[in-house]
Scaffold this motif. Structure first.
Motif, PDB file in Angstrom:
ATOM      1  N   MET A 227       0.791  -1.132   0.116  1.00 53.13           N
ATOM      2  CA  MET A 227      -0.073   0.045  -0.124  1.00 53.13           C
ATOM      3  C   MET A 227       0.949   1.300  -0.012  1.00 53.13           C
ATOM      4  N   ASN A 228       0.808   1.872  -1.051  1.00 52.92           N
ATOM      5  CA  ASN A 228       1.655   3.161  -1.308  1.00 52.92           C
ATOM      6  C   ASN A 228       0.732   4.433  -1.267  1.00 52.92           C
ATOM      7  N   SER A 229       1.343   5.386  -1.066  1.00 55.89           N
ATOM      8  CA  SER A 229       0.577   6.976  -1.083  1.00 55.89           C
ATOM      9  C   SER A 229      -0.844   6.756  -0.249  1.00 55.89           C
ATOM     10  N   LEU A 230      -0.634   6.182   0.930  1.00 58.22           N
ATOM     11  CA  LEU A 230      -1.686   6.155   1.873  1.00 58.22           C
ATOM     12  C   LEU A 230      -2.551   7.266   2.291  1.00 58.22           C
ATOM     13  N   LYS A 231      -4.015   7.358   2.223  1.00 56.80           N
ATOM     14  CA  LYS A 231      -4.602   8.447   2.378  1.00 56.80           C
ATOM     15  C   LYS A 231      -5.464   8.118   3.921  1.00 56.80           C
ATOM     16  N   PRO A 232      -6.053   9.278   4.480  1.00 57.18           N
ATOM     17  CA  PRO A 232      -6.562   9.092   5.728  1.00 57.18           C
ATOM     18  C   PRO A 232      -7.863   8.084   5.660  1.00 57.18           C
ATOM     19  N   GLU A 233      -8.517   8.015   4.428  1.00 56.84           N
ATOM     20  CA  GLU A 233      -9.550   7.320   4.121  1.00 56.84           C
ATOM     21  C   GLU A 233      -9.193   5.797   3.741  1.00 56.84           C
ATOM     22  N   ASP A 234      -7.990   5.423   3.870  1.00 50.28           N
ATOM     23  CA  ASP A 234      -7.732   4.127   3.984  1.00 50.28           C
ATOM     24  C   ASP A 234      -7.759   3.346   5.278  1.00 50.28           C
ATOM     25  N   THR A 235      -7.686   4.216   6.312  1.00 53.17           N
ATOM     26  CA  THR A 235      -7.964   3.759   7.931  1.00 53.17           C
ATOM     27  C   THR A 235      -9.069   2.599   7.848  1.00 53.17           C
ATOM     28  N   ALA A 236      -8.651   1.573   8.276  1.00 57.35           N
ATOM     29  CA  ALA A 236      -9.618   0.603   8.363  1.00 57.35           C
ATOM     30  C   ALA A 236      -9.020  -0.843   8.953  1.00 57.35           C
ATOM     31  N   VAL A 237      -9.679  -1.626   9.417  1.00 60.90           N
ATOM     32  CA  VAL A 237      -9.298  -3.172   9.684  1.00 60.90           C
ATOM     33  C   VAL A 237      -9.032  -3.893   8.258  1.00 60.90           C
ATOM     34  N   TYR A 238      -7.919  -4.405   8.055  1.00 60.18           N
ATOM     35  CA  TYR A 238      -8.135  -5.054   6.669  1.00 60.18           C
ATOM     36  C   TYR A 238      -7.733  -6.534   7.064  1.00 60.18           C
ATOM     37  N   TYR A 239      -8.702  -7.395   6.197  1.00 59.40           N
ATOM     38  CA  TYR A 239      -8.715  -8.737   6.389  1.00 59.40           C
ATOM     39  C   TYR A 239      -8.206  -9.550   5.068  1.00 59.40           C
ATOM     40  N   CYS A 240      -7.667 -10.742   5.389  1.00 56.33           N
ATOM     41  CA  CYS A 240      -7.155 -11.472   4.175  1.00 56.33           C
ATOM     42  C   CYS A 240      -8.262 -12.767   4.115  1.00 56.33           C
ATOM     43  N   ASN A 241      -8.572 -12.969   2.934  1.00 54.05           N
ATOM     44  CA  ASN A 241      -9.667 -13.784   2.524  1.00 54.05           C
ATOM     45  C   ASN A 241      -9.187 -15.065   1.763  1.00 54.05           C
ATOM     46  N   THR A 242      -9.435 -16.083   1.806  1.00 53.39           N
ATOM     47  CA  THR A 242      -9.281 -17.173   1.017  1.00 53.39           C
ATOM     48  C   THR A 242     -10.500 -18.067   0.551  1.00 53.39           C
ATOM     49  N   LYS A 243     -10.629 -18.185  -1.008  1.00 52.63           N
ATOM     50  CA  LYS A 243     -11.746 -18.892  -1.411  1.00 52.63           C
ATOM     51  C   LYS A 243     -11.267 -20.346  -1.876  1.00 52.63           C
ATOM     52  N   THR A 244     -11.684 -21.527  -1.306  1.00 52.88           N
ATOM     53  CA  THR A 244     -10.962 -22.649  -2.105  1.00 52.88           C
ATOM     54  C   THR A 244     -11.791 -23.019  -3.518  1.00 52.88           C
ATOM     55  N   HIS A 245     -11.283 -24.044  -3.932  1.00 50.05           N
ATOM     56  CA  HIS A 245     -11.879 -24.545  -5.243  1.00 50.05           C
ATOM     57  C   HIS A 245     -12.989 -25.105  -5.121  1.00 50.05           C
ATOM     58  N   LEU A 246     -13.474 -25.607  -3.742  1.00 48.30           N
ATOM     59  CA  LEU A 246     -14.646 -26.062  -3.193  1.00 48.30           C
ATOM     60  C   LEU A 246     -15.758 -25.362  -2.737  1.00 48.30           C
ATOM     61  N   GLY A 247     -15.450 -23.923  -3.165  1.00 49.56           N
ATOM     62  CA  GLY A 247     -16.260 -22.926  -2.721  1.00 49.56           C
ATOM     63  C   GLY A 247     -16.411 -22.675  -1.137  1.00 49.56           C
ATOM     64  N   LEU A 248     -15.403 -23.156  -0.326  1.00 49.35           N
ATOM     65  CA  LEU A 248     -15.298 -22.614   0.809  1.00 49.35           C
ATOM     66  C   LEU A 248     -14.605 -21.432   1.091  1.00 49.35           C
ATOM     67  N   GLU A 249     -14.872 -20.630   2.167  1.00 49.36           N
ATOM     68  CA  GLU A 249     -14.179 -19.437   2.316  1.00 49.36           C
ATOM     69  C   GLU A 249     -13.845 -19.275   3.880  1.00 49.36           C
ATOM     70  N   PHE A 250     -12.737 -18.675   4.045  1.00 48.78           N
ATOM     71  CA  PHE A 250     -12.112 -18.620   5.215  1.00 48.78           C
ATOM     72  C   PHE A 250     -11.641 -17.124   5.449  1.00 48.78           C
ATOM     73  N   TRP A 251     -11.607 -16.507   6.622  1.00 46.29           N
ATOM     74  CA  TRP A 251     -11.046 -15.197   6.853  1.00 46.29           C
ATOM     75  C   TRP A 251      -9.741 -15.064   8.058  1.00 46.29           C
ATOM     76  N   GLY A 252      -9.145 -14.253   7.872  1.00 46.97           N
ATOM     77  CA  GLY A 252      -8.047 -14.059   9.053  1.00 46.97           C
ATOM     78  C   GLY A 252      -8.788 -13.044  10.026  1.00 46.97           C
ATOM     79  N   GLN A 253      -7.899 -12.734  11.055  1.00 47.60           N
ATOM     80  CA  GLN A 253      -8.534 -11.922  12.274  1.00 47.60           C
ATOM     81  C   GLN A 253      -8.415 -10.504  12.166  1.00 47.60           C
ATOM     82  N   GLY A 254      -7.882 -10.079  10.977  1.00 50.49           N
ATOM     83  CA  GLY A 254      -7.633  -8.678  10.629  1.00 50.49           C
ATOM     84  C   GLY A 254      -6.427  -7.979  11.167  1.00 50.49           C
TER      85      GLY A 254
END
Length: 116
Positions: free
Chosen positions: A82-109
């Motif tokens: 993330m470059n040239s960050l702006k105040p509006e980029d402030t947030a909790v960022y989450y990682c997500n993965t979608k498997t080939h079976l359609g399952l979805e998982f999230w990180g803790q942020g």
């Protein structure tokens, strides 16, 4: 058990840069679609960037030209530069993965705070 662990968040001044990492385990990382989302309190979680198993990338309009998503299949890790960050980029960022079976998982942020 699928686990996603984000790191790299923090406080940065506007115009600065951060690199988020998401290390995954318990899933066939190279087969999965990986994504970064963010959420501000009181608002819906939104897609920031995604990368397919073939390496195709997509970005939210608000971050195009500033953020870059990448993946390292050998390390089972996805990154968000993330470059040239702006105040509006402030947030909790989450990682997500979608498997080939359609399952979805999230990180803790991980919290990103951009000061003006």
């Amino acid at each position: 058990q699928v686990q996603l662990v984000e790191s790299g968040g923090g406080l940065v001044q506007a115009g600065g840069s951060l690199r988020l990492s998401c290390a995954t385990s318990g899933t066939r990382f190279s087969d999965n679609v990986m994504g970064w989302y963010r959420q501000v309190a009181g608002k819906q979680r939104e897609l920031v960037a995604g990368v397919t198993r073939g390496g195709s990338r997509n970005y939210a309009d608000s971050v195009k030209g500033r953020f870059t998503v990448s993946r390292d299949n050998a390390k089972n890790t996805v990154y968000l530069q993330m470059n040239s960050l702006k105040p509006e980029d402030t947030a909790v960022y989450y990682c997500n993965t979608k498997t080939h079976l359609g399952l979805e998982f999230w990180g803790q942020g991980t919290l990103v705070t951009v000061s003006s």
